[in-house]
Design a protein around this motif. Structure first.
Motif, PDB file in Angstrom:
ATOM      1  N   LEU A   1      19.454 -25.031  71.644  1.00 36.87           N
ATOM      2  CA  LEU A   1      19.097 -24.508  70.209  1.00 36.87           C
ATOM      3  C   LEU A   1      20.015 -23.597  69.874  1.00 36.87           C
ATOM      4  CD1 LEU A   1      15.365 -25.229  69.327  1.00 36.87           C
ATOM      5  CD2 LEU A   1      17.396 -26.221  67.994  1.00 36.87           C
TER       6      LEU A   1
ATOM      7  N   ASP B   1      22.563 -19.136  62.858  1.00 34.39           N
ATOM      8  CA  ASP B   1      22.432 -19.715  64.018  1.00 34.39           C
ATOM      9  C   ASP B   1      21.214 -19.877  64.579  1.00 34.39           C
ATOM     10  OD1 ASP B   1      25.717 -19.839  64.358  1.00 34.39           O
ATOM     11  OD2 ASP B   1      25.494 -17.683  65.279  1.00 34.39           O
ATOM     12  N   CYS B   2      20.730 -20.864  65.173  1.00 34.82           N
ATOM     13  CA  CYS B   2      19.645 -20.942  65.701  1.00 34.82           C
ATOM     14  C   CYS B   2      19.032 -20.030  67.005  1.00 34.82           C
ATOM     15  CB  CYS B   2      19.289 -22.389  65.855  1.00 34.82           C
ATOM     16  SG  CYS B   2      17.242 -22.946  65.857  1.00 34.82           S
TER      17      CYS B   2
ATOM     18  N   PHE C   1      17.751 -28.580  60.791  1.00 35.49           N
ATOM     19  CA  PHE C   1      18.531 -27.878  62.120  1.00 35.49           C
ATOM     20  C   PHE C   1      19.912 -28.942  62.198  1.00 35.49           C
ATOM     21  CE2 PHE C   1      14.174 -27.181  62.788  1.00 35.49           C
ATOM     22  CZ  PHE C   1      14.303 -25.973  63.545  1.00 35.49           C
ATOM     23  N   TYR C   2      21.057 -28.665  62.099  1.00 37.49           N
ATOM     24  CA  TYR C   2      22.433 -29.254  62.136  1.00 37.49           C
ATOM     25  C   TYR C   2      23.306 -29.050  63.555  1.00 37.49           C
ATOM     26  CZ  TYR C   2      22.398 -31.416  57.625  1.00 37.49           C
ATOM     27  OH  TYR C   2      22.288 -32.306  56.513  1.00 37.49           O
ATOM     28  N   ASN C   3      23.493 -30.072  64.167  1.00 35.04           N
ATOM     29  CA  ASN C   3      24.400 -29.770  65.377  1.00 35.04           C
ATOM     30  C   ASN C   3      25.726 -29.224  65.035  1.00 35.04           C
ATOM     31  OD1 ASN C   3      26.319 -30.426  67.550  1.00 35.04           O
ATOM     32  ND2 ASN C   3      24.341 -30.823  68.599  1.00 35.04           N
ATOM     33  N   LYS C   4      26.250 -28.184  65.473  1.00 37.88           N
ATOM     34  CA  LYS C   4      27.334 -27.613  65.198  1.00 37.88           C
ATOM     35  C   LYS C   4      28.686 -28.508  65.338  1.00 37.88           C
ATOM     36  CE  LYS C   4      26.069 -22.627  66.118  1.00 37.88           C
ATOM     37  NZ  LYS C   4      26.352 -21.402  66.750  1.00 37.88           N
TER      38      LYS C   4
ATOM     39  N   ARG D   1      20.989 -38.633  70.809  1.00 35.64           N
ATOM     40  CA  ARG D   1      21.735 -37.439  70.303  1.00 35.64           C
ATOM     41  C   ARG D   1      23.062 -37.421  71.095  1.00 35.64           C
ATOM     42  NH1 ARG D   1      18.177 -34.283  68.635  1.00 35.64           N
ATOM     43  NH2 ARG D   1      17.714 -33.586  70.605  1.00 35.64           N
TER      44      ARG D   1
ATOM     45  N   ASP E   1      24.133 -24.434  70.198  1.00 35.46           N
ATOM     46  CA  ASP E   1      24.717 -25.856  69.612  1.00 35.46           C
ATOM     47  C   ASP E   1      24.127 -25.893  68.383  1.00 35.46           C
ATOM     48  OD1 ASP E   1      26.169 -25.689  71.797  1.00 35.46           O
ATOM     49  OD2 ASP E   1      25.251 -27.550  72.551  1.00 35.46           O
ATOM     50  N   TRP E   2      23.022 -25.275  67.684  1.00 40.15           N
ATOM     51  CA  TRP E   2      22.677 -25.815  66.277  1.00 40.15           C
ATOM     52  C   TRP E   2      22.460 -24.646  65.106  1.00 40.15           C
ATOM     53  CZ3 TRP E   2      20.342 -30.763  65.695  1.00 40.15           C
ATOM     54  CH2 TRP E   2      20.637 -31.423  66.740  1.00 40.15           C
ATOM     55  N   HIS E   3      22.773 -25.017  64.010  1.00 36.97           N
ATOM     56  CA  HIS E   3      22.433 -24.140  62.986  1.00 36.97           C
ATOM     57  C   HIS E   3      21.016 -24.369  62.382  1.00 36.97           C
ATOM     58  CE1 HIS E   3      26.596 -22.592  62.261  1.00 36.97           C
ATOM     59  NE2 HIS E   3      27.041 -23.670  62.343  1.00 36.97           N
TER      60      HIS E   3
END
Length: 421
Positions: A118, A241-242, A264-267, A23, A121-123
């Protein structure tokens, strides 16, 4: 008076893969890559709409009456790149065509380990059950194609230039959406946006793309009930937002569609065609009907099954790019079984033959079971094989995701205290 005990950090499941390392490399690679996003979007739109030369690529000249010679040369270069890519795609057949179309979609890896950060940095959102597809609207028509390139629907829509009654601006201006078609309510749920009115979003962050999905769809009537000029409804997904609240909403909240796991998508992730660790899919029995893969009869086998593709040299590989080889078949067996390169083959794996080495899965022996269902278009990815193995032995549970988010929150609080001191 004794000081209060420090709060215990939640238990975190040890990592079993190299997903986080890959990643980090993916984020570095996208920041260094300077791809021509407009040309890529135009080539994809042309390939989705037709196999002919891209006559729809003159919209820039129609939109701008005045531009200098340098701009004109740049535009001609874009047309050449787009035309060459579209022409090359139109010549592909069989498994090569399937692979090309599959690599145009941003496909998630299966979440084997919970990534750090998480919450920041993640949706996260609940993935609808249905057919993943690309939808393009241009020249008064709308076409959707599934991952293997087959046309799912050819219809009028309320997307920009998606029907003869809705031509706004240059007729050749195109929009491309990444969707899941949910058959029970005949709705296209929008996973992502690749292009809008000719503006490419390939090099935009996921955070920006999700914002545009909501704002741009709201500017149209694409979310209205179906009508004569609008055959299917389009709907943006609720993206969170996660945080603990976001995880709870996506995991347990009510949705207007049947859930099939969580995405889950990295922003910071750009739209990267193909399989990427910057997007992840995770599921358990509470948010998906399908966690452990079944055999051709729809039953869960006693041993793990996986589907691999046969190459010309006899190796059997995953759908990753580059592919991961799990073994090979000798030429005598291939000839005797009437197998050909490009065939998808189902194998069984005994637990004792599996080893995890440096985050990679190694299989000592594959047992050939047969060919999968004919509707199957692609081999499994490496992360899916590893997820399936983990689901049977050391599954990543919802409690592990909660613990990862809590640990992240405690680290942020600790940092804030140190800054105040």
């Amino acid at each position: 008076m004794a000081p209060p005990p420090e709060p215990r950090r939640p238990y975190k499941r040890p990592a079993i893969s190299d997903q986080q390392r890959r990643r980090e490399l993916a984020l570095q690679a996208q920041s260094a890559r300077r791809a021509d996003a407009q040309a890529r979007a135009r080539a994809l739109a042309t390939s989705l709409l037709t196999t002919q030369a891209p006559a729809a690529a003159t919209s820039r000249h129609e939109e701008e009456e005045e531009y200098d010679e340098h701009e004109e040369e740049e535009h001609e270069h874009e047309l050449t790149v787009a035309g060459a890519a579209a022409a090359a795609a139109s010549r592909l057949r069989g498994s090569d065509a399937r692979r090309w179309f599959a690599r145009q979609i941003m496909l998630p890896e299966w979440m084997v380990d919970a990534p750090p950060h998480l919450a920041t940095d993640w949706h996260i959102f609940a993935r609808p059950s249905g057919k993943r597809c690309l939808v393009v609207s241009s020249n008064g028509m709308t076409i959707s194609r599934v991952r293997n390139g087959s046309i799912l629907h050819h219809f009028p829509s309320a997307l920009p230039n998606g029907s003869k009654r809705d031509i706004s601006g240059p007729a050749s201006s195109y929009s491309i959406l990444d969707c899941i078609f949910h058959e029970p309510d005949e709705t296209y749920y929008i996973i992502d946006m690749i292009c809008w009115r000719g503006y490419s979003l390939y090099d935009c962050t996921a955070e920006f793309r999700f914002f545009w999905v909501n704002s741009k769809i709201a500017e149209t009537s694409a979310g209205d009930p179906p009508s004569t000029c609008h055959r299917y409804r389009f709907s943006a997904l609720p993206v969170y937002d996660c945080t603990l609240e976001g995880l709870q909403a996506a995991y347990s909240g009510s949705m207007p569609y049947v859930k099939d796991g969580l995405l889950f998508y990295n922003k910071h992730a750009h739209y990267q065609a193909g399989i990427t660790p910057l997007a992840l899919v995770w599921k358990d029995e509470n948010c998906s009907q399908y966690v452990i893969d079944t055999d051709n009869k729809g039953e869960i086998p006693s041993e793990q099954h996986l589907v691999l593709e046969l190459l010309e040299d006899g190796r059997v590989v995953t759908s990753d790019y580059p592919p991961v080889a799990f073994g090979s078949l000798d030429s005598a067996f291939i000839q005797k079984s009437n197998l050909r390169p490009g065939n998808l083959l189902r194998f069984a794996v005994r637990d004792e033959s599996v080893k995890l080495v440096d985050g990679k899965m190694q299989i000592g022996q594959l047992q050939f079971v047969g060919k999968p269902n004919r509707a199957r278009a692609f081999a499994d990815s490496h992360s899916k094989v590893l997820f399936q193995y983990a689901a049977r032995h050391v599954p990543l549970r919802i409690e592990d995701l909660v613990a990862s988010i809590q640990s992240n929150s405690m680290e942020l609080e600790s940092t804030d205290v140190e800054m105040q001191d």
